[in-house]
Design a protein around this motif. Sequence first.
Motif, mmCIF file in Angstrom:
data_model
loop_
_atom_site.group_PDB
_atom_site.id
_atom_site.type_symbol
_atom_site.label_atom_id
_atom_site.label_comp_id
_atom_site.label_asym_id
_atom_site.label_seq_id
_atom_site.Cartn_x
_atom_site.Cartn_y
_atom_site.Cartn_z
ATOM 1 N N THR A 164 -7.050 14.657 -1.095
ATOM 2 C CA THR A 164 -7.631 13.565 -0.323
ATOM 3 C C THR A 164 -8.196 14.067 0.998
ATOM 4 N N LEU A 165 -9.081 13.277 1.558
ATOM 5 C CA LEU A 165 -9.684 13.631 2.840
ATOM 6 C C LEU A 165 -8.636 13.713 3.941
ATOM 7 N N GLU A 166 -7.546 12.938 3.801
ATOM 8 C CA GLU A 166 -6.492 12.980 4.815
ATOM 9 C C GLU A 166 -5.906 14.374 4.948
ATOM 10 N N GLU A 167 -5.830 15.102 3.835
ATOM 11 C CA GLU A 167 -5.273 16.456 3.901
ATOM 12 C C GLU A 167 -6.182 17.413 4.656
ATOM 13 N N ASP A 210 0.794 4.063 -2.903
ATOM 14 C CA ASP A 210 0.539 5.486 -2.633
ATOM 15 C C ASP A 210 1.632 6.344 -3.260
ATOM 16 N N GLY A 262 -13.351 12.086 -1.023
ATOM 17 C CA GLY A 262 -13.291 10.975 -0.078
ATOM 18 C C GLY A 262 -14.332 11.017 1.016
ATOM 19 N N ALA A 311 -16.942 8.992 7.287
ATOM 20 C CA ALA A 311 -16.276 10.282 7.483
ATOM 21 C C ALA A 311 -17.241 11.342 7.998
ATOM 22 N N ARG A 327 0.813 -1.213 0.000
ATOM 23 C CA ARG A 327 0.000 0.000 0.000
ATOM 24 C C ARG A 327 0.851 1.269 0.000
ATOM 25 N N ASP A 328 1.941 1.268 0.750
ATOM 26 C CA ASP A 328 2.790 2.457 0.791
ATOM 27 C C ASP A 328 3.427 2.722 -0.569
ATOM 28 N N ALA A 341 -7.348 16.833 7.470
ATOM 29 C CA ALA A 341 -7.135 16.638 8.904
ATOM 30 C C ALA A 341 -6.547 17.883 9.549
ATOM 31 N N ASP A 342 -5.850 18.713 8.762
ATOM 32 C CA ASP A 342 -5.294 19.972 9.261
ATOM 33 C C ASP A 342 -6.016 21.116 8.549
ATOM 34 N N ARG A 398 1.072 9.139 -6.315
ATOM 35 C CA ARG A 398 1.491 10.542 -6.251
ATOM 36 C C ARG A 398 2.377 10.908 -7.434
#
Length: 366
Positions: A234-237, A175, A262, A267, A171-172, A239-240, A179
């Motif tokens: 992405t939704l992860e971004e 990813d 996402g 979520a 997975r890493d 987070a901040d 990118r």
Amino acid sequence: MRDALRAPAGRVVLRVRDLPAHRRRVARALLLEGALAAGGTVVEGPNEDLLLVGAEAARAERLRLLLDRLLGGGAPGAVHAGIWSLERDVPALLDYAAGRDGLAEPIAAATGPDLAGLDEWLKRVQLDGVVSRQLGWRLAEGTAAPRPAFLRLEVARDALARRMGVLGQDRDLLDHAARAVAARLLRAIGDPAQSGPLIGDKLPGPLHLPVPPAALTGRDGGRRGGSMLVAAVTLEEAADPCALAARREVLAGMGWALEVDGLTAEALGLLAPESLPADLLRLHWSEAVLAPACYAALRRIDPARLTLAGVRDADALAWARSLGVTRIEPAPALAAALAMPNPTAVPVAFRPTPLAAQPPALSPAA
């Protein structure tokens, strides 16, 4: 094998077979040492096979190459070692563990780049084979059929994973590859020779593109987007929120809109989507979003900010209309029907009918 299948994501089985006794002892020692870094368990298989079960995919591939180098004189494939995915090869692995099958060599074992050559491979891979094209539609009022409204280009992760071979199971690494492809896609859009096959003859509206972190800095000033480019993050971004708001400001200075991709039912229960500093929000349809709590959360969002992806049936469409959402991305079957030139081929669900006149209420005496 069943224990390993409880957490299969990015994990594989490495099998070593047909080794003479002295080389088999060396291979077993290497597998035991490799398991300390790659994870997994070394076990004995049928026919004196050696197995490393549950290892990280990329580290298992490195271990396979090490076995080739130390025990096979460096010739590729000199050691009979194969790698199977705990995500994709489940039936074959369970048959093998139960002694019902000899576990044929996986096709993916001989395809894709090796770890050392991954970055160079990512520079050469054909974009049209790892980028998907999704046409978005705008729902019209009344009985008018929907019309094309925007185009989304995104990294096709499944296709990319298949082309990467065994590395695509990590997975890493997947990813990282996604990118790299997204960064190449941004550059390709500015080159007419490359953008033509990706975009097609004509843009129906704004172009949505995946933008990896720090891909656009705004150092060149200018408003290159011209309000026709949308950066999907992405939704992860999200987070901040402060960092996301700063990025939105940079993108706005370049003429880009910002979209957070996402959003799911899960979520929606963890954040306040209406407060996200983004121009657009991409929600992925599932039956879970029908829950009252999800509906209440979405009612707090301006429907003009929402895009509903994965619309596959009349229920999903009716739900979108109830929220006032007009931007949709249909699933393949509905997308194909919408693209047909004959308006009568458009599914009835996509052509809203006006409410029928209600009959007059009669009194009990009548």
